[in-house]
Design a protein around this motif. Structure first.
Motif, PDB file in Angstrom:
ATOM      1  N   CYS A 147       9.210  20.525   4.423  1.00  0.00           N
ATOM      2  CA  CYS A 147       9.919  20.356   5.693  1.00  0.00           C
ATOM      3  C   CYS A 147      10.717  19.066   5.701  1.00  0.00           C
ATOM      4  CB  CYS A 147       8.934  20.385   6.856  1.00  0.00           C
ATOM      5  SG  CYS A 147       8.172  21.992   7.130  1.00  0.00           S
TER       6      CYS A 147
ATOM      7  N   LYS B  31      14.752  18.910  15.647  1.00  0.00           N
ATOM      8  CA  LYS B  31      13.502  19.025  14.894  1.00  0.00           C
ATOM      9  C   LYS B  31      13.615  18.271  13.566  1.00  0.00           C
ATOM     10  CE  LYS B  31      10.514  22.800  13.620  1.00  0.00           C
ATOM     11  NZ  LYS B  31      10.474  24.197  13.220  1.00  0.00           N
TER      12      LYS B  31
ATOM     13  N   ILE C 206       1.042  21.770   8.664  1.00  0.00           N
ATOM     14  CA  ILE C 206       2.212  22.635   8.796  1.00  0.00           C
ATOM     15  C   ILE C 206       1.878  23.973   8.138  1.00  0.00           C
ATOM     16  CG2 ILE C 206       4.651  22.919   8.197  1.00  0.00           C
ATOM     17  CD1 ILE C 206       4.006  20.589  10.146  1.00  0.00           C
TER      18      ILE C 206
ATOM     19  N   GLU D  56       4.424  29.550   7.418  1.00  0.00           N
ATOM     20  CA  GLU D  56       5.526  30.146   8.191  1.00  0.00           C
ATOM     21  C   GLU D  56       6.480  29.077   8.717  1.00  0.00           C
ATOM     22  OE1 GLU D  56       6.888  33.254   8.765  1.00  0.00           O
ATOM     23  OE2 GLU D  56       5.431  33.617   7.196  1.00  0.00           O
ATOM     24  N   GLU D  57       5.917  27.993   9.257  1.00  0.00           N
ATOM     25  CA  GLU D  57       6.765  26.924   9.778  1.00  0.00           C
ATOM     26  C   GLU D  57       7.583  26.293   8.655  1.00  0.00           C
ATOM     27  OE1 GLU D  57       6.643  22.821  12.438  1.00  0.00           O
ATOM     28  OE2 GLU D  57       4.763  23.846  12.002  1.00  0.00           O
TER      29      GLU D  57
ATOM     30  N   ASP E 224      11.640  26.195   8.384  1.00  0.00           N
ATOM     31  CA  ASP E 224      12.422  24.963   8.266  1.00  0.00           C
ATOM     32  C   ASP E 224      13.333  24.995   7.046  1.00  0.00           C
ATOM     33  OD1 ASP E 224      11.314  24.000  10.569  1.00  0.00           O
ATOM     34  OD2 ASP E 224      10.364  22.253   9.660  1.00  0.00           O
TER      35      ASP E 224
END
Length: 106
Positions: free
Chosen positions: A10, A63, A80, A83-84, A88
């Motif tokens: 991310c 974000k 995290i 999926e997140e 991202d």
């Protein structure tokens, strides 16, 4: 993602999106502040360039701005999910692709 590297994925995605915005501003000779505020960078692009069709998601930019701040400050950050992290990475790819297309069009 897996192997516990979701937070890193991310953060790198956020940095890629930020670098794309800054690279475009540099290519146009547009000065920008030392900041990780991607919405502010996007606003500068819109103010100085006729970028028809460029539409970036303000919430995604915000974000990614948060990721830059978190990375520089140690803390007990929440885990995290895969999926997140995948979301991202996909969002960053969209931002980089949109900005990259401006180089072709300019």
């Amino acid at each position: 993602m897996g192997l516990g590297f979701n937070r890193h994925a991310c953060w790198l995605s956020a940095m890629g999106a930020e670098r794309a915005l800054k690279a475009f501003l540099i290519s146009k000779g547009i000065p920008f502040p030392r900041s990780h505020d991607l919405n502010a960078l996007y606003k500068l692009i819109l103010e100085h360039c006729p970028c028809e069709g460029l539409s970036l998601d303000h919430s995604e930019l915000a974000k990614f701005s948060e990721w830059a701040v978190e990375a520089g400050h140690p803390g007990d950050w929440p885990a995290i999910s895969d999926e997140e992290a995948k979301g991202d990475v996909a969002s960053a790819k969209k931002i980089v692709s949109a900005i990259s297309s401006l180089f072709v069009d300019s």
